[in-house]
Design an enzyme around this catalytic site. Structure first.
Site, PDB file in Angstrom:
ATOM      1  N   ASP A   2      -6.576   4.164  -4.819  1.00 13.80           N
ATOM      2  CA  ASP A   2      -7.568   3.946  -3.390  1.00 13.80           C
ATOM      3  C   ASP A   2      -8.140   5.754  -3.541  1.00 13.80           C
ATOM      4  OD1 ASP A   2      -7.821   2.027  -0.665  1.00 13.80           O
ATOM      5  OD2 ASP A   2      -7.292   4.228  -0.325  1.00 13.80           O
ATOM      6  N   LYS A  33       0.942  -0.982  -0.110  1.00 11.28           N
ATOM      7  CA  LYS A  33       0.419  -0.159  -0.453  1.00 11.28           C
ATOM      8  C   LYS A  33       0.897   1.030   0.077  1.00 11.28           C
ATOM      9  CE  LYS A  33      -4.641   1.192  -0.076  1.00 11.28           C
ATOM     10  NZ  LYS A  33      -5.788  -0.114   0.042  1.00 11.28           N
TER      11      LYS A  33
HETATM   12  O1  2IT Z   1      -7.877  -1.571  -0.787  1.00 14.88           O
HETATM   13  C1  2IT Z   1      -7.834  -2.123  -1.832  1.00 14.88           C
HETATM   14  O2  2IT Z   1      -8.099  -3.053  -1.965  1.00 14.88           O
HETATM   15  C2  2IT Z   1      -7.805  -1.086  -2.881  1.00 14.88           C
HETATM   16  N1  2IT Z   1      -7.351  -0.073  -2.777  1.00 14.88           N
HETATM   17  C3  2IT Z   1      -7.254  -1.532  -4.705  1.00 14.88           C
HETATM   18  C4  2IT Z   1      -6.567  -1.991  -4.974  1.00 14.88           C
HETATM   19  C5  2IT Z   1      -5.802  -2.452  -5.921  1.00 14.88           C
HETATM   20  O3  2IT Z   1      -4.505  -2.628  -5.879  1.00 14.88           O
HETATM   21  O4  2IT Z   1      -6.178  -2.810  -7.004  1.00 14.88           O
END
Ligand code: 2IT
Length: 448
Positions: free
Chosen positions: A168, A128
């Site tokens: 996100d 993340k």
């Molecule tokens: O919280 C999540 O799963 C997302 N923001 C999507 C992450 C992604 O790599 O598609």
């Protein structure tokens, strides 16, 4: 609780080791409550410090972002990428641009992502990232310059087989476009390094809808365990961003009535149900770089209740789709008092631990985000498959795969979460199902 002492002792070390990171502690605790007992009862996972290792990021990248706003003033923000666990595949997870972003909040999100990505059945590690930059009130040019500055640092660490960011909160198609443009300029490579791309340049059909659609597919299956259907149900949704938009679209299409959406400023109440043009307007609001849902009420003349949360209205289903810790103990009490049947998390950890414990005690259908919102990252995984094979899938194909993945996650929650009375503890089920795959891969790969 059985093994409370062992859970507390594990948590004591996590807290000592990560001082002041209360959101991260909360996320780890919600997993430890079910996984520490599971490890004690499954000797195969003992003596290898597996949970200690999962709670330690493999790598944390923290950097300065300098950029100039439209007035020519210098701005300084902080950027992050948490590369949490790569046992199952390359690091995968979104970027969040929001004023609340700290090392703590991104470590919580990266930790959750490891379990969520494992649940998707795809080969995806967990990560993340993001920044404390807030797009609220910024111009398009400012957002573009910021995205370029962010990518100028992070491009060194990411790659289609290494670490693949996505969107996100605060990062949607527009931001992914600017980030991708800069990545391509810096590396001279057109690769699937980001997901959530535009359709014409490597994006997947249904990626924008995927998180919200997935929540509704999952919630439908939750209702079916009690012989109930979605038709005619009143749904209270919080947030008005990407996840809410997808959830409102799909729930309405499937015959439910969505009666609320919300922002940090309050919520709107639309007893006739949000549909048609109103749903499209949710998308338009994003490009206004505002976080006020009042704008929606002003445009459509619906009731706006400032400084309150949707859970005080009478409804059947709650979909918290805004942000972590938005749904507190008092809100959970409202939900139980109003006889809701189901709470399915669209955001990541929107319910506090106290709220979750209340839902479980009241035997409500409750699912954690790592299970019910996994559709977003699942379709990101499907976007990666399309990029790697240079072959785009049809919409129906993506939708079928998304449905299949949500259904598998639901079955796995039942497999590990159903108790003797027949109650399904989706949190326990999701934690154990997510853990087993990661832990087995870690055992195979040794102490690295
Ligand atoms: O919280 C999540 O799963 C997302 N923001 C999507 C992450 C992604 O790599 O598609």
């Amino acid at each position: 609780m059985k093994y409370q002492k062992e859970v507390d002792s594990f948590m004591y070390d996590v807290i000592q080791h990560n001082p002041g990171e209360s959101i991260f502690h909360q996320a780890v605790y919600e997993v430890a409550e079910t996984i520490i007992p599971f490890i004690i009862e499954n000797p195969k996972y003992q003596g290898k410090k597996i949970m200690e290792r999962i709670a330690e990021p493999e790598r944390v990248i923290l950097f300065k972002i300098g950029w100039k706003d439209d007035k020519g003033e210098v701005q300084v923000n902080r950027g992050f990428r948490i590369e949490m666990n790569s046992c199952l595949g390359p690091y995968k997870g979104g970027l969040r641009f929001h004023s609340s972003v700290t090392l703590d909040s991104l470590k919580f999100l990266a930790f959750e992502q490891v379990f969520k990505n494992s649940l998707t059945t795809l080969s995806l590690g967990g990560g993340k990232g993001g920044s404390d930059f807030s797009p609220i009130g910024k111009t398009d040019d400012e957002i573009m310059r910021f995205c370029y500055a962010f990518m100028s640092e992070i491009y060194k660490y990411i790659g289609a087989d290494t670490d693949i960011p996505a969107g996100d909160i605060g990062v949607g198609g527009r931001e992914i476009g600017y980030l991708f443009g800069q990545y391509k300029k810096l590396t001279n490579q057109f690769t699937g390094v980001l997901t959530g791309k535009g359709l014409e340049w490597g994006g997947s059909l249904l990626r924008p809808e995927a998180t919200g659609f997935g929540v509704v597919y999952f919630m439908k299956q939750m209702l079916e365990t009690r012989g109930l259907s979605l038709k005619g149900k009143r749904v209270a949704v919080s947030g008005f961003g990407n996840v809410s938009w997808g959830a409102v679209t799909k729930a309405t299409e499937m015959g439910a009535k969505v009666i609320t959406i919300s922002g940090p400023d309050g919520y709107i109440y639309d007893p006739d149900g949000i549909s048609g043009e109103k749903i499209d307007y949710m998308l338009e609001m994003r490009f206004k770089n505002t976080d006020k849902v009042k704008d929606f009420a002003d445009k459509y003349g619906v009731e706006y209740i400032p400084n309150k949360k949707p859970w005080e209205v009478e409804a059947d289903i709650a979909l918290p789709c805004a942000i972590q810790n938005e749904l507190l103990k008092d809100d959970a009490e409202d939900i139980i008092r109003n006889n809701y049947i189901c709470v399915a998390e669209g955001a990541n950890m929107p319910c506090t631990s106290e709220a979750v414990h209340l839902f479980q005690k009241a035997k409500l259908l409750y699912s954690p985000g790592k299970a019910s919102n996994a559709g977003g990252v699942a379709v990101s995984g499907i976007e990666m498959v399309q990029n790697a094979s240079h072959y785009p899938y049809k919409k129906e194909e993506v939708d079928e795969r998304l449905k299949g993945i949500m259904s598998t996650i639901h079955s796995n929650c039942i497999k590990y979460g159903k108790d003797d009375t027949g109650y399904i503890d989706y949190l326990k089920g999701a934690n154990i199902a997510g853990f087993v795959k990661v832990a087995d891969a870690m055992l195979d790969q040794g102490i690295v």
